[in-house]
Design a protein around this motif. Structure first.
Motif: not given
Length: 150
Positions: A32, A35-38, A40, A80
């Motif tokens: 995703h 929602q975040s470039t980190t 999960t 990103t």
């Protein structure tokens, strides 16, 4: 949800029962990125489980279309995608990672083939020349049993 979970529970059994069947996880399992470039923890665990199976490969593709899949207006750069791509390169290795252009779908984002190709080269720039060569073409040639024509 990591993006991989909807289908992945079916694949470990198949990958184990049919070790000669090579499987590709497309688009690095569609994390995703909007929602975040980190990454999960769930996505990372799913990717580690997939990478533990030697007949499962990962395609680094479809990244730019995941940043803003509705409006395609969010700007992106190498940072990103860096954490996600470096993670799959670490767990799968260059022998089981390959890039895909996502052309012509990437045009929905306003990106062009050249910019995505340069993105891929930048994302693998930390690898050795041999590893870069594998990820940027050699792994796909081997996986799909292609013959290089140039």
């Amino acid at each position: 949800s990591s993006g991989i979970n909807a289908e992945w529970p079916l694949r470990p059994g198949v990958a184990k029962q049919l070790p000669d069947l090579r499987i590709v996880i497309d688009h690095i399992a569609k994390p995703h990125l909007s929602q975040s470039t980190t990454p999960t923890e769930e996505w990372k665990q799913d990717m580690k489980a997939a990478a533990a199976l030697p007949n499962v490969y990962c395609k680094i593709s479809g990244l730019v279309t995941e940043v803003d899949p509705v409006n395609n207006s969010t700007r992106w750069d190498m940072s990103t995608f860096r954490e996600h791509v470096h993670f799959v390169l670490d767990v799968f290795g260059a022998d089981r990672c390959m890039v895909g252009s996502d052309w012509p779908v990437l045009r929905l984002t306003g990106a062009c083939y050249k910019s995505v190709n340069e993105l891929h080269k930048s994302l693998v720039g930390h690898l050795s020349q041999d590893e870069q060569s594998r990820v940027l073409g050699g792994t796909a040639e081997q996986f799909y049993q292609l013959k290089a024509v140039c």
